[in-house]
Design a protein around this motif. Structure first.
Motif, short mmCIF file in Angstrom:
data_model
loop_
_atom_site.label_atom_id
_atom_site.label_comp_id
_atom_site.label_asym_id
_atom_site.label_seq_id
_atom_site.Cartn_x
_atom_site.Cartn_y
_atom_site.Cartn_z
N ARG A 79 0.83 -1.21 0.00
CA ARG A 79 0.00 0.00 0.00
C ARG A 79 0.86 1.26 0.00
NH1 ARG A 79 -3.13 2.59 -1.76
NH2 ARG A 79 -3.52 0.60 -2.76
N HIS A 94 0.76 3.96 -2.87
CA HIS A 94 0.40 5.34 -2.54
C HIS A 94 1.43 6.31 -3.13
CE1 HIS A 94 -1.63 8.43 -0.11
NE2 HIS A 94 -0.43 8.94 0.08
N HIS A 141 -6.81 0.89 6.65
CA HIS A 141 -5.47 0.30 6.68
C HIS A 141 -5.48 -1.18 7.06
CE1 HIS A 141 -6.25 1.31 10.85
NE2 HIS A 141 -5.18 0.64 11.23
N ASN A 186 -6.15 -3.63 3.14
CA ASN A 186 -5.31 -3.20 2.02
C ASN A 186 -5.58 -3.99 0.74
OD1 ASN A 186 -3.64 -1.09 3.22
ND2 ASN A 186 -2.84 -2.71 4.53
#
Length: 689
Positions: free
Chosen positions: A221, A225, A590, A593
Motif C-alpha cells: 500500500r 500510494h 489500513h 489493504n
C-alpha cells in the motif's frame, strides 16, 4: 491400529501425523468424531495448529504426551486435531470466535472447547502450560473446570451461544448494520496511508512494536500510494522497512528467504520458521522496490529468495511446499546460528574480519549463547573502514556467505512440510512471475509455470480446485483464497508469457467464484463454496490477516479480468464486493489493504495495454514496460498467430506488423499502428508518472 496410535494415522498432513503417536485419542475433523461427540454428550476439545509452529510443539510435549492431561482429555472430551493450513475455514471461524469470547487476538496453538451437538465454542485460549505459570492455571485444571462447567451449566452455555452466533453472522454483512453513507473515495486511500504512517516504528521500521511481522499488504500500500500521489515519504517509509528487514536476522543471509516474524524491534532474532505465504508477496515487493530505486540490496534479496524457493521449496513435480520448521535436532534456530571459532576456521583472515564486522561476530552472542547473522555495518561503512572499494567488499562477503552456506548444508535441516497448498502456491507463482518480469529471469518464470502446471494437473479436477496435495492425494475442496490467489497469479503470468490455456484457466476460475462463492444477495464472496460442509458460520473474510483478504484479491482480479475481456459479470461482482465491504473499509481502511487495491482502481484510472506482433517485437516492448513501476498498468503481449480470442480481445486483432491497443479507465484509443504514434507511446510508457 496399535494401542500407541490414534485416528490420525491415515492422514496426510504432517502436522496431524506429528500427533498420530500421542497417547491422546485424537480424531481428525469429520463425521466420525462429530458423531461420537453427539452420542456420548462429551464436549469437543478442538486443537488447531500447523507443522512449523514452535508453541504447538511445546504444548504437545508438555501436555499431549504426559499422563495427567492425556487421561483427562481422553476421559472427559472428544479430541479433534486440525491442521489450520488444510482447514483454514475452521481456523477462521474459531479464531474469530476466540476473539469474541475472550476479547483477545488468537494464534496457534488454538485450543477451543465446543458443544457436543452443534460445535459452538463456549471457552477457549491458545497455549496452556502443563504446570501453572505465565499467570495461567495448569492445563489439567483447565480441563477439569471446563468439563465440570459443561456438565452443570448447559442452559447458561446455550444462552451465551446465541449472541455469539449472532455476532458471527453480523460480521458477514456489515453494510446491513452500519449507519451513514460509507462512501469510498480518494480520501479512503489517504486515510489508510495516514494510519499506516502513524504505526511505523521510526528507529527500525515495520508497523508497531515487537513481535514484528512483515505485513506485506501494508508495504504494498505504501509503494502504491507513492506511485499514485508522488508522496516521497510513503516511498521512504516502505524502503526503510524493506532495508531493515533485508539486513536483519529475519532474512536468511546464507540461504535466502524470510522467517515468519521477529521477536524484537530490531528484526534481529526471528521465529525461525519459513512460510511460503510470506515469501511469495515479499518476493514481489522486493522486486518492485528494486524497480523503483535500483538499490542492489533489494535485487539481491529478491533473487536469493527466489533461488531459495526453487532450491528448497519446489517439488520435483513442480508444486511449492508449504513451510520449513523453526526447529531441528529438537532446538529452535540451531540450524541457522554460528560460533565465531567455526567461521574463523573456514575463512581467510581479512575475509573473516570483514564478515565479522558486517554480521556482528565481534559483539556479544545474540541468541542463546550463539550468533545469529544480523547486519550491523552496511557495504558503504565497510568500504570506508577497510579501505576497499564497494565491489571488493561485496565480492568478499559473497564468497564468505557461499563458503558458510556449503558448510551449513551438512547440518541437520529443519523439517519441511511438503503439502502443496493451492492458495499459497498462487502467492508464490505471482511472486516468481513479478520477479521474472522485472529482472528478465527465465528461471523464475519457468519455476512459476512448473508450479502452475502442477496445480492444473493435480489439483484441478472436474472443473473445481482442491486445496491441498500430499503423497499423491488431492484433498479438500478449494476455498476462496485458492481461486482468488491463483486467478491473480495467472493475470501476472499472462503478462510475462502469453498462454491461451492460462487465459482459459483464469476464466474458468472466475466462473467458479461467481457460481459457487459469491453472495448474490449481499455482495462479496464466502470463504467456502455453496456445496461445502455446513459449519456454524460461512465466513466472508474482508480484512487482511497473515495473507491478503480473499475478497480483496477476488475483487481486484475479477476487475482486471473483466476489463481485459469486457466481461460485465466480473466487473459487477467486483463492484458489489466493494459495496458490501464499504463500512469496514471506511472504518479501518489500513486493515483492508487487499480491498484497497480495487478501491484504487475505481479512484485512479487504470491502464490496459494489449500488444499484438511477432515474438521479437513483443519482447522489446515487455522490456520497456518492465523498466517502470506502474502498478495500475497491465500489459498483455499476444503473439500475432493467436486467434479466436474471447470477449473484447477478439477485437484486438493484428493490423500490419505490430499493433498496440491502449485503454485508460473506461476509454480506449484507436489501434496504434503508425510508427510515429508507436514511438510516442513508447516515450510515454518510459516516462515516470
Amino acid at each position: 491400529m496399535s494401542s500407541s496410535q490414534n485416528a490420525l494415522t491415515s492422514e496426510t498432513s504432517p502436522y496431524l501425523l506429528q500427533h498420530a503417536d500421542n497417547p491422546v485419542q485424537w480424531y481428525p475433523w469429520g463425521e466420525e468424531a462429530l458423531q461420537l461427540a453427539h452420542e456420548t454428550g462429551k464436549p469437543i476439545l478442538l486443537s488447531i495448529g500447523y507443522s512449523a509452529c514452535h508453541w504447538c510443539h511445546v504444548m504437545a510435549h508438555e501436555s499431549f504426551e504426559h499422563d495427567d492431561p492425556r487421561a483427562l482429555m481422553n476421559e472427559r472430551f472428544i479430541n479433534i486435531k486440525v491442521d489450520r493450513e488444510e482447514r483454514p475455514d475452521l481456523d477462521k471461524i474459531y479464531q474469530t470466535a476466540h476473539q469474541l469470547l475472550t476479547n483477545r487476538p488468537g494464534g496457534w496453538p488454538l485450543t477451543m472447547f465446543l458443544t457436543h451437538d452443534a460445535q459452538v465454542p463456549f471457552f477457549g485460549g491458545t497455549y496452556f502450560p502443563r504446570e501453572p505459570r505465565y499467570g495461567m492455571p495448569s492445563f489439567a485444571d483447565i480441563l477439569n473446570q471446563v468439563a465440570d462447567f459443561y456438565r452443570d451449566n448447559r442452559s447458561d452455555i446455550d444462552k451465551q451461544n446465541t449472541p455469539l452466533l449472532d455476532a458471527l453472522e453480523k460480521i458477514n454483512t456489515p453494510h446491513l448494520y452500519s449507519s451513514g453513507s460509507n462512501e469510498i473515495t480518494i480520501e479512503t486511500l489517504d486515510q489508510a496511508y495516514r494510519e499506516l504512517k502513524k504505526s511505523i516504528e521510526p528507529e527500525h521500521g515495520g508497523f508497531g512494536r515487537a513481535p514484528k511481522f512483515p505485513h506485506c499488504t501494508s508495504l504494498e500500500r505504501l509503494l502504491r500510494h507513492w506511485s499514485a500521489t508522488g508522496d516521497n515519504e510513503a516511498l521512504e517509509s516502505a524502503t526503510f522497512t524493506l532495508r531493515k528487514m533485508a539486513l536483519g536476522g529475519l532474512f536468511d543471509h546464507l540461504g535466502g528467504g524470510f522467517c515468519r516474524y521477529s521477536v524484537d524491534n530490531q528484526w534481529m532474532i526471528p521465529h525461525f520458521e519459513k512460510m511460503l505465504y510470506d515469501n511469495g508477496p515479499l518476493l514481489s515487493i522486493y522486486s518492485e522496490a528494486w524497480q523503483i530505486t535500483h538499490e542492489p540490496l533489494f535485487r539481491r534479496t529478491a533473487e536469493e529468495t527466489a533461488r531459495w524457493v526453487i532450491r528448497e521449496m519446489q517439488s520435483p513435480e513442480g508444486g511449492y511446499f508449504s513451510t520449513l520448521d523453526a526447529d531441528s535436532e529438537g532446538h529452535e534456530g540451531i540450524f541457522y546460528v554460528w560460533h565465531p571459532e567455526t567461521i574463523k576456521e573456514v575463512l581467510e583472515t581479512e575475509q573473516y574480519e570483514l564478515f565479522s564486522r558486517h554480521f556482528g561476530l565481534d559483539r556479544k552472542a545474540n541468541f542463546e549463547g550463539s550468533w545469529h547473522l544480523h547486519c550491523y555495518a552496511d557495504d558503504e561503512t565497510l568500504s570506508k573502514e577497510f579501505m576497499l572499494d564497494i565491489d571488493s567488499v561485496r565480492q568478499q562477503l559473497d564468497g564468505a556467505r557461499e563458503t558458510l552456506f556449503r558448510l551449513r548444508e551438512h547440518r541437520v535441516h529443519p523439517g519441511r512440510d511438503e503439502k502443496v497448498l493451492t492458495a499459497w502456491n498462487g502467492l508464490m507463482i505471482k511472486g516468481m512471475a513479478v520477479a521474472g518480469r522485472i529482472f528478465d529471469n527465465s528461471a523464475f518464470i519457468d519455476s512459476a509455470e512448473r508450479a502452475l502446471n502442477f496445480i492444473r494437473h493435480n489439483l484441478w479436477k472436474d472443473g473445481r480446485l482442491f486445496a491441498s496435495h500430499k503423497d499423491g492425494q488431492a484433498r479438500l475442496m478449494g476455498y476462496l483464497d485458492d481461486y482468488a490467489f491463483l486467478l491473480d497469479a495467472l493475470l501476472e503470468l499472462l503478462q510475462v508469457r502469453w498462454s491461451r490455456n492460462d487465459l482459459d484457466f483464469a476464466i474458468a476460475l472466475a466462473d467458479v467464484l461467481l457460481e459457487h462463492f459469491e453472495d448474490k444477495e449481499n455482495g462479496g464472496f464466502f470463504f467456502t463454496a455453496d456445496d461445502h460442509e455446513a459449519l456454524i458460520q460461512r465466513p466472508k473474510p474482508l480484512g487482511d490477516e497473515s495473507t491478503p483478504a480473499g475478497n480483496g484479491i477476488a475483487a481486484y482480479a475479477l476487475n482486471r479480468l473483466g476489463q481485459l475481456l469486457g466481461e460485465e459479470r466480473y466487473l459487477n461482482a467486483a463492484r458489489r464486493t466493494l459495496d458490501a465491504a464499504a463500512p469496514m473499509i471506511s472504518e479501518m481502511p489500513h486493515r483492508h489493504n487487499a480491498l484497497l487495491l480495487d478501491v484504487e482502481s475505481s479512484v485512479y484510472p487504470s491502464q490496459m495495454l494489449v500488444l499484438r506482433g511477432n515474438e521479437e517485437e513483443l519482447r522489446s516492448w515487455q522490456q520497456l514496460v518492465a523498466r517502470q513501476y506502474s502498478p495500475r498498468r497491465l500489459a498483455f503481449p499476444i503473439p500475432s498467430d493467436e486467434t479466436n480470442l474471447p470477449g473484447a480481445l477478439a477485437e484486438r486483432t493484428l493490423r500490419g506488423d505490430f499493433t498496440a491497443y491502449l485503454c485508460s479507465g473506461n476509454a480506449c484509443s484507436s489501434p496504434i499502428t503508425a510508427k510515429g504514434a508507436l514511438a510516442t507511446l513508447k516515450q510515454q510508457l518510459d516516462t515516470p508518472d
